[in-house]
Design a protein around this motif. Structure first.
Motif, PDB file in Angstrom:
ATOM      1  N   ILE A 116      14.186  42.823   6.120  1.00 45.33           N
ATOM      2  CA  ILE A 116      14.188  44.479   5.577  1.00 45.33           C
ATOM      3  C   ILE A 116      14.905  44.788   6.907  1.00 45.33           C
ATOM      4  CG2 ILE A 116      12.253  45.313   6.626  1.00 45.33           C
ATOM      5  CD1 ILE A 116      11.141  47.210   3.783  1.00 45.33           C
ATOM      6  N   GLY A 117      14.515  44.797   7.978  1.00 43.53           N
ATOM      7  CA  GLY A 117      15.139  44.455   8.934  1.00 43.53           C
ATOM      8  C   GLY A 117      16.876  44.303   8.712  1.00 43.53           C
ATOM      9  N   GLN A 118      16.776  43.112   8.202  1.00 43.54           N
ATOM     10  CA  GLN A 118      18.117  42.709   8.057  1.00 43.54           C
ATOM     11  C   GLN A 118      18.548  43.310   6.918  1.00 43.54           C
ATOM     12  OE1 GLN A 118      19.875  40.323   9.387  1.00 43.54           O
ATOM     13  NE2 GLN A 118      21.288  40.874   8.580  1.00 43.54           N
ATOM     14  N   ALA A 119      18.517  43.577   5.782  1.00 38.30           N
ATOM     15  CA  ALA A 119      18.754  44.883   4.883  1.00 38.30           C
ATOM     16  C   ALA A 119      18.600  46.665   5.170  1.00 38.30           C
ATOM     17  CB  ALA A 119      17.705  44.663   3.884  1.00 38.30           C
ATOM     18  N   ARG A 120      18.186  46.575   6.384  1.00 36.27           N
ATOM     19  CA  ARG A 120      18.845  47.759   6.875  1.00 36.27           C
ATOM     20  C   ARG A 120      19.803  47.604   7.976  1.00 36.27           C
ATOM     21  NH1 ARG A 120      14.322  51.342   6.382  1.00 36.27           N
ATOM     22  NH2 ARG A 120      12.442  50.530   5.089  1.00 36.27           N
ATOM     23  N   ALA A 121      20.636  46.295   8.733  1.00 31.82           N
ATOM     24  CA  ALA A 121      21.623  46.303   8.880  1.00 31.82           C
ATOM     25  C   ALA A 121      22.175  46.250   8.747  1.00 31.82           C
ATOM     26  CB  ALA A 121      20.966  45.046  10.029  1.00 31.82           C
ATOM     27  N   ASP A 122      22.381  45.500   6.516  1.00 28.73           N
ATOM     28  CA  ASP A 122      23.540  45.090   5.641  1.00 28.73           C
ATOM     29  C   ASP A 122      24.177  47.467   5.149  1.00 28.73           C
ATOM     30  OD1 ASP A 122      23.666  42.417   6.754  1.00 28.73           O
ATOM     31  OD2 ASP A 122      21.944  41.932   4.551  1.00 28.73           O
ATOM     32  N   VAL A 123      23.572  47.912   5.361  1.00 29.59           N
ATOM     33  CA  VAL A 123      23.470  49.241   5.231  1.00 29.59           C
ATOM     34  C   VAL A 123      24.346  50.144   6.206  1.00 29.59           C
ATOM     35  CG1 VAL A 123      22.324  51.088   4.462  1.00 29.59           C
ATOM     36  CG2 VAL A 123      21.314  49.260   3.403  1.00 29.59           C
ATOM     37  N   LEU A 124      23.407  49.683   6.805  1.00 22.46           N
ATOM     38  CA  LEU A 124      24.375  49.963   8.331  1.00 22.46           C
ATOM     39  C   LEU A 124      26.142  49.310   8.193  1.00 22.46           C
ATOM     40  CD1 LEU A 124      21.550  50.687  10.627  1.00 22.46           C
ATOM     41  CD2 LEU A 124      22.597  52.599   8.961  1.00 22.46           C
ATOM     42  N   LYS A 125      26.228  48.474   8.136  1.00 21.05           N
ATOM     43  CA  LYS A 125      27.463  47.566   8.201  1.00 21.05           C
ATOM     44  C   LYS A 125      27.987  48.149   7.050  1.00 21.05           C
ATOM     45  CE  LYS A 125      29.377  43.009   8.728  1.00 21.05           C
ATOM     46  NZ  LYS A 125      29.210  41.553   8.918  1.00 21.05           N
ATOM     47  N   ARG A 170      26.091  48.172  -3.196  1.00 23.28           N
ATOM     48  CA  ARG A 170      24.519  46.412  -3.108  1.00 23.28           C
ATOM     49  C   ARG A 170      24.033  46.433  -1.939  1.00 23.28           C
ATOM     50  NH1 ARG A 170      23.796  42.938  -0.896  1.00 23.28           N
ATOM     51  NH2 ARG A 170      24.463  42.837   0.946  1.00 23.28           N
ATOM     52  N   ALA A 171      24.202  47.599  -0.818  1.00 21.61           N
ATOM     53  CA  ALA A 171      23.039  46.980   0.327  1.00 21.61           C
ATOM     54  C   ALA A 171      22.484  47.815  -0.149  1.00 21.61           C
ATOM     55  CB  ALA A 171      24.000  46.913   1.363  1.00 21.61           C
ATOM     56  N   ARG A 172      23.348  49.477  -0.070  1.00 23.21           N
ATOM     57  CA  ARG A 172      21.295  50.406  -0.606  1.00 23.21           C
ATOM     58  C   ARG A 172      20.657  49.793  -1.493  1.00 23.21           C
ATOM     59  NH1 ARG A 172      26.105  55.672  -0.767  1.00 23.21           N
ATOM     60  NH2 ARG A 172      25.732  55.856   1.580  1.00 23.21           N
ATOM     61  N   LEU A 173      21.091  49.088  -2.972  1.00 25.07           N
ATOM     62  CA  LEU A 173      20.911  49.076  -3.853  1.00 25.07           C
ATOM     63  C   LEU A 173      19.353  48.313  -3.781  1.00 25.07           C
ATOM     64  CD1 LEU A 173      22.608  48.643  -7.034  1.00 25.07           C
ATOM     65  CD2 LEU A 173      21.218  50.579  -6.763  1.00 25.07           C
ATOM     66  N   ARG A 174      19.531  46.901  -2.798  1.00 23.11           N
ATOM     67  CA  ARG A 174      19.256  45.861  -1.929  1.00 23.11           C
ATOM     68  C   ARG A 174      17.579  46.345  -1.449  1.00 23.11           C
ATOM     69  NH1 ARG A 174      18.114  41.975   1.864  1.00 23.11           N
ATOM     70  NH2 ARG A 174      16.774  40.380   1.181  1.00 23.11           N
ATOM     71  N   LEU A 175      17.930  47.581  -0.455  1.00 23.49           N
ATOM     72  CA  LEU A 175      17.360  48.433   0.698  1.00 23.49           C
ATOM     73  C   LEU A 175      16.338  48.909  -0.724  1.00 23.49           C
ATOM     74  CD1 LEU A 175      15.784  48.649   3.485  1.00 23.49           C
ATOM     75  CD2 LEU A 175      17.667  49.787   2.957  1.00 23.49           C
TER      76      LEU A 175
END
Length: 372
Positions: A116-125, A170-175
């Motif tokens: 989930i930390g990786q998912a948050r980082a993916d959203v920021l990136k 996509r990153a937002r939806l996954r998170l």
């Protein structure tokens, strides 16, 4: 003189007998034995036989259209949430336990989940990349309007901006699909409001991705009853009709449900069709996974008096039961049984609604009435 002495002796003897008789009156008299006629047996108050006799009230009921069938209670799946873990993690906190009422969206437990930390980082990136590509597209528009770049370069910048926007979405939806939480912490939540009926999770436990159910949350006041109906009786089952059942935990209570679904296939092994009924459980006496005995009831106006099977006994070709006619007074009467079930039967003649009858102990009464 001798005559007077005999008279005095007799007087003393009579006096002693009277005194002894008076003493006997002060002692507790034993309970009078049962008196009986051809079909009536009577016990005096305090007779020990009365302790083994149970009386019940016979009640009028719709006449079932089927014999008793095996059934099982389950949770109402439309009001149930089975909470699992979308990603792997380690349990850090338990926020709810069995029996606790929870709201929809309320955290039940927290996992330490690096994904989930990786998912948050993916959203920021993705957000940063989207902003950069959006600015590049704006510059390309200005340069193209001034004739500094070709249209092909502008279209390339527009495509890059669209791709960056899609990646951000996509990153937002996954998170969002992973759930609530902060940092590497993931909150497991229920989608319905209800009570926790099962918990398969402990602090420190390592959870695999997709492991379920970790919690089961449901409304305990709404249940489903699954009934195995023989194929020969399935034509009598109709959606919306009433179904009656009882459970071993409450042998003196009768419960009802309403048929909501009828199976479309016959089980080849049992030759039965599964019928589902909705059951209201306001006092929460019924529990999921209880076994039950159910019967189809079509309210076509036919009525019968429902009595426990323990009240009935056979003598020759006739069925009898005992009706209570007063304190300690029981009369044997013949009855006509229309239908028999595993625990109760339906009488159409001999007694009426509201009569007090003997349940447990009827065989004892009949034996004493016969002089055994």
């Amino acid at each position: 003189m001798r005559s007077r002495l005999i008279s005095c002796t007799g007087l003393v003897s009579l006096t002693l007998l009277a005194a002894l008789a008076g003493c006997g009156k002060k002692a507790d008299a034993p309970a009078a034995p049962a008196t009986q006629s051809t079909d009536l047996i009577t016990y005096a108050a305090g007779s020990p036989e009365l302790d083994s006799i149970q009386t019940v009230t016979a009640a009028m009921s719709p006449l079932p259209v089927s014999d008793d069938m095996n059934a099982r209670l389950g949770v109402d799946e439309s009001e149930t949430s089975r909470v699992g873990a979308p990603i792997a993690g380690r349990v850090t906190r338990i926020m709810a336990d069995i029996g606790q009422t929870v709201r929809a969206g309320q955290p039940l437990a927290y996992l330490d989940a690096p994904d989930i930390g990786q998912a948050r980082a993916d959203v920021l990136k993705a957000r940063a990349d989207n902003d950069r590509k959006a600015r590049e597209m704006q510059r390309s528009n200005l340069l193209y309007s001034g004739g500094a770049i070709a249209r092909r370069d502008l279209e390339g910048a527009q495509a890059d901006a669209s791709a960056a926007s899609a990646e951000l979405e996509r990153a937002r939806l996954r998170l969002g699909n992973l759930g609530q939480g902060a940092g590497d912490s993931l909150a497991l939540t229920s989608t319905v409001t209800g009570a926790v009926v099962d918990r398969q999770i402990n602090p420190g436990q390592q959870i695999a991705a997709g492991q379920s159910p970790l919690f089961t949350v449901t409304d305990p006041k709404k249940l489903w009853l699954y009934v195995d109906v023989p194929e020969t009786s399935i034509s009598r089952a109709r959606i919306g009709e009433k179904i009656e059942f009882d459970v071993p935990a409450f042998p003196d209570r009768r419960f009802e449900g309403k048929i909501s679904q009828i199976g479309l296939a016959v089980d080849p092994g049992t030759r039965r069709v599964q019928v589902r009924a909705e059951v209201a459980n306001p006092d929460m006496a019924l529990k999921p996974e209880m076994y039950a005995r159910a019967r189809l009831v079509t309210d076509d106006g036919r009525r019968a008096v429902k009595v426990p099977n323990a009240a009935l006994f056979e003598q020759g070709m006739q069925t009898y039961l005992f009706r209570v006619e007063g304190p300690g007074r029981f009369r044997r009467i013949p009855v006509k049984v229309s239908q028999r079930g595993d625990s109760a039967s339906y009488v159409t003649d001999g007694i009426k609604d509201g009569d007090r009858i003997v349940g447990e102990g009827a065989l004892l009464l009949n034996a004493q009435l016969a002089g055994d």
